[in-house]
Design a protein around this motif. Structure first.
Motif, short mmCIF file in Angstrom:
data_model
loop_
_atom_site.label_atom_id
_atom_site.label_comp_id
_atom_site.label_asym_id
_atom_site.label_seq_id
_atom_site.Cartn_x
_atom_site.Cartn_y
_atom_site.Cartn_z
N LEU A 91 23.33 41.37 107.10
CA LEU A 91 22.16 41.13 106.26
C LEU A 91 20.87 41.67 106.83
O LEU A 91 20.00 42.13 106.08
CB LEU A 91 22.02 39.63 105.98
N HIS A 92 20.71 41.65 108.15
CA HIS A 92 19.43 42.03 108.75
C HIS A 92 19.42 43.43 109.36
O HIS A 92 18.35 43.90 109.75
CB HIS A 92 19.00 40.98 109.77
N LYS A 96 19.49 45.47 105.23
CA LYS A 96 18.11 45.00 105.38
C LYS A 96 17.23 45.34 104.18
O LYS A 96 16.39 44.56 103.77
CB LYS A 96 17.52 45.63 106.65
N TYR A 128 17.84 35.10 102.18
CA TYR A 128 18.19 36.51 102.02
C TYR A 128 18.31 36.85 100.53
O TYR A 128 17.75 37.85 100.07
CB TYR A 128 19.51 36.84 102.74
#
Length: 171
Positions: A91-92, A96, A128
């Motif tokens: 996710l990051h 992203k 998110y």
């Protein structure tokens, strides 16, 4: 005799649920398996696909009609209450800048009662989705402690997910 009304096939809308999950100890995978099994009887018209976070690519978050993110809560990378490291990396790092553009989404977070931030992974997943313009369609399922013995909670939540994902009826 006209039996069209009686013989018309029942239309079942095929929905594809794409689950992206991170599971290192097997707890999150167990919850995903229980949900998948439950959906076979709850929503027989649904197809369920699952991808583990460490093998997922950003485009996997866009596949299917509904996205479900699932992760346990970890105590790595700073204070307690973090995402599983594989989910965090997806996710990051990889995803992203992904735009979920109103995609129907849901989240499952697991945790342990011994910690202050019990199932904070759920909050990170929700954040998110919202920060990337997804649309949460069901309350997030937070599972505290071992998931074994909590199968009924997963089934009940699965029913909520199915109900929430039905297209709005137009009058």
């Amino acid at each position: 005799m006209n039996n069209n009304a009686n013989t018309a096939p029942h239309l079942v809308q095929l929905r594809v649920l794409h689950i992206v999950f991170a599971s290192t100890s097997g707890h999150t995978e167990y919850v995903v398996d229980v949900l998948t099994s439950s959906l076979k009887s709850i929503a027989p018209g649904w197809e369920v696909e699952a991808t583990i976070a460490e093998k997922a690519q950003p485009q996997d978050l866009l596949s299917g009609g509904v996205l479900l993110l699932a992760s346990s809560t970890w105590n790595t990378g700073g204070i307690e209450g973090q995402l599983n490291p594989h989910m965090w990396a997806l996710l990051h790092d990889k995803a992203k800048t992904l735009d979920l553009t109103s995609k129907p989404c849901a989240c499952i977070g697991l945790g342990d009662h011994r910690y202050f931030y019990k199932a904070r992974a759920a909050d990170h997943l929700q954040h998110y989705v919202e920060a990337h313009h997804g649309r949460l369609i069901a309350p997030t399922l937070k599972m505290i402690d071992e998931p074994y013995g909590q199968e009924e909670a997963v089934r009940v939540w699965g029913k909520q997910l199915v109900a929430a994902s039905k297209p709005e009826e137009r009058c």
